[in-house]
Design an enzyme around this catalytic site. Structure first.
Site, PDB file in Angstrom:
ATOM      1  N   GLY A  17      39.339  37.507  35.163  1.00 25.15           N
ATOM      2  CA  GLY A  17      38.623  38.644  35.714  1.00 25.15           C
ATOM      3  C   GLY A  17      39.313  39.169  36.949  1.00 25.15           C
ATOM      4  O   GLY A  17      40.452  38.808  37.253  1.00 25.15           O
ATOM      5  N   ALA A  18      38.620  40.018  37.669  1.00 27.54           N
ATOM      6  CA  ALA A  18      39.201  40.653  38.843  1.00 27.54           C
ATOM      7  C   ALA A  18      39.383  39.684  39.997  1.00 27.54           C
ATOM      8  O   ALA A  18      40.234  39.892  40.857  1.00 27.54           O
ATOM      9  CB  ALA A  18      38.317  41.820  39.281  1.00 27.54           C
ATOM     10  N   GLU A  19      38.581  38.623  40.029  1.00 30.53           N
ATOM     11  CA  GLU A  19      38.596  37.711  41.170  1.00 30.53           C
ATOM     12  C   GLU A  19      39.044  36.305  40.823  1.00 30.53           C
ATOM     13  O   GLU A  19      39.422  35.552  41.718  1.00 30.53           O
ATOM     14  CB  GLU A  19      37.195  37.627  41.797  1.00 30.53           C
ATOM     15  CG  GLU A  19      36.708  38.907  42.423  1.00 30.53           C
ATOM     16  CD  GLU A  19      37.159  39.067  43.870  1.00 30.53           C
ATOM     17  OE1 GLU A  19      37.594  38.067  44.454  1.00 30.53           O
ATOM     18  OE2 GLU A  19      37.082  40.180  44.387  1.00 30.53           O
ATOM     19  N   LYS A  21      40.536  33.312  37.599  1.00 26.37           N
ATOM     20  CA  LYS A  21      40.981  32.904  36.272  1.00 26.37           C
ATOM     21  C   LYS A  21      40.221  31.632  35.898  1.00 26.37           C
ATOM     22  O   LYS A  21      39.967  30.785  36.752  1.00 26.37           O
ATOM     23  CB  LYS A  21      42.484  32.619  36.262  1.00 26.37           C
ATOM     24  CG  LYS A  21      43.355  33.849  36.508  1.00 26.37           C
ATOM     25  CD  LYS A  21      44.833  33.476  36.474  1.00 26.37           C
ATOM     26  CE  LYS A  21      45.712  34.698  36.700  1.00 26.37           C
ATOM     27  NZ  LYS A  21      47.155  34.353  36.673  1.00 26.37           N
ATOM     28  N   VAL A  22      39.873  31.522  34.627  1.00 31.77           N
ATOM     29  CA  VAL A  22      39.106  30.367  34.158  1.00 31.77           C
ATOM     30  C   VAL A  22      39.950  29.590  33.153  1.00 31.77           C
ATOM     31  O   VAL A  22      40.471  30.166  32.192  1.00 31.77           O
ATOM     32  CB  VAL A  22      37.776  30.800  33.513  1.00 31.77           C
ATOM     33  CG1 VAL A  22      36.987  29.578  33.049  1.00 31.77           C
ATOM     34  CG2 VAL A  22      36.944  31.620  34.502  1.00 31.77           C
ATOM     35  N   LYS A  54      37.784  27.039  37.676  1.00 30.77           N
ATOM     36  CA  LYS A  54      37.786  28.452  38.084  1.00 30.77           C
ATOM     37  C   LYS A  54      38.668  28.593  39.312  1.00 30.77           C
ATOM     38  O   LYS A  54      38.394  28.003  40.356  1.00 30.77           O
ATOM     39  CB  LYS A  54      36.370  28.943  38.370  1.00 30.77           C
ATOM     40  CG  LYS A  54      36.343  30.439  38.706  1.00 30.77           C
ATOM     41  CD  LYS A  54      34.950  31.026  38.588  1.00 30.77           C
ATOM     42  CE  LYS A  54      34.062  30.589  39.714  1.00 30.77           C
ATOM     43  NZ  LYS A  54      32.768  31.306  39.713  1.00 30.77           N
ATOM     44  N   ASP A 193      24.507  37.550  39.718  1.00 31.27           N
ATOM     45  CA  ASP A 193      25.064  38.146  38.492  1.00 31.27           C
ATOM     46  C   ASP A 193      24.269  37.644  37.295  1.00 31.27           C
ATOM     47  O   ASP A 193      24.821  37.074  36.356  1.00 31.27           O
ATOM     48  CB  ASP A 193      26.545  37.781  38.361  1.00 31.27           C
ATOM     49  CG  ASP A 193      27.234  38.518  37.220  1.00 31.27           C
ATOM     50  OD1 ASP A 193      26.643  39.487  36.694  1.00 31.27           O
ATOM     51  OD2 ASP A 193      28.356  38.133  36.844  1.00 31.27           O
TER      52      ASP A 193
END
Length: 289
Positions: A17-19, A21-22, A54, A193
């Site tokens: 994602g933008a913030e 990595k998983v 994460k 979220d």
């Protein structure tokens, strides 16, 4: 070299994602093997526990000092929020690794289905860790699209079939979600979220019930200070239901009913008032653009 570097190199990137990595790993550490002297036979220890890592990677657009500070703050609060929620009886992933300097948090991997998948919302897309305001805007825009588009009922998901085989209805599932959210908000933590993608259903053979709701991804969680904080959390989930699951009003009503029961009237009333205010602001925003 950071302590997390070998772990990340062993992991498989599954989402970005933008913030963050998983990564997925079969276990946090390589599985040990015991050899018997004088014998060619060996055996391994108990089955390893799959984990998720994460990694909040460096943001080059931010000043390095500010980036390190924000990453550390968010990572630390996420780990503490998970621990606090678990202590209060909220089912969340167990934290197994925290590397504040590298921006890495490790958690057990939850086996099961997201509520999104169970309700026919489709497979999971990219996980994007973004700001709360952007989440609300995105959810609201998707909700507008779904309001003018009727979607046909799709085939039952694997997860829904599994629950039905256990005698679990969608209504029961909604009540379980409401109860889980009430337990979370009683800790004065807001998720930040709340979407059906961030709620997992895990079967619990031999447990007190056939399944449990596991709340995941606390990357945007924060400390609640006012009733409106809880109301916004609920509103984000409400719009996520409307966006991803057409004709979901009745389902979400079941979530709120059980949530209110779990909180108790004294705490629910001010949140209910603020939720109505947040809805009005949302509708006004929809009309004015």
């Amino acid at each position: 070299m950071a302590a997390s570097t070998p772990l990340l190199s062993r992991g498989t990137l599954i989402k970005q994602g933008a913030e963050a990595k998983v990564y997925a790993l079969p276990s946090l550490f390589p599985e040990p093997t015991t050899y018997h002297p004088g014998s060619s036979s060996s055996f391994s220890a108990a089955s390893p526990t799959p984990v998720i890592l994460k990694h909040r990677f460096t943001k080059t657009y931010r000043h390095p000092t500010l980036d390190a500070y924000l990453t550390s703050q968010r990572l630390t609060f996420e780990a503490r929020a998970l621990a606090r929620a678990a202590k209060a009886g909220v089912t969340v992933p167990k934290v197994v690794w925290v590397d504040e300097k590298a921006g890495v948090i490790g958690m057990e991997r939850i086996e099961g289905w997201s509520v999104r998948e169970i309700l026919g919302g489709g497979a999971e897309g990219e996980v994007e860790v973004i700001e709360e305001q952007e989440i609300e805007e995105d959810v609201e825009n998707k909700a507008e699209d779904s309001a003018v588009r009727e979607e046909p009922e799709g085939p039952e998901s694997e997860g829904l079939k599994a629950l039905k085989n256990l005698g679990v209805t969608q209504e029961h599932l909604m009540r379980s979600i409401g109860a889980a959210l009430a337990r979370l908000h009683k800790t004065m933590i807001i998720h930040g979220d709340l979407t059906t993608s961030n709620m997992m259903v895990r079967l619990t053979p031999g447990g007190s019930g056939p399944y449990e709701i596991v709340l995941i991804d606390f990357g945007l969680s924060s400390q609640a200070q006012f009733p409106e904080n809880y109301a916004v959390d609920l509103y984000v989930l409400e719009r996520a239901f409307a966006s991803t699951h057409p004709r979901s009003e009745k389902l979400y009503a079941g979530v709120l009913e059980t949530y209110a029961e779990g909180l108790g009237e004294k705490k629910w009333k001010p949140i209910q008032i603020k939720l109505k205010d947040v809805r009005r602001r949302g509708r006004k925003r929809d009309m004015t653009g």
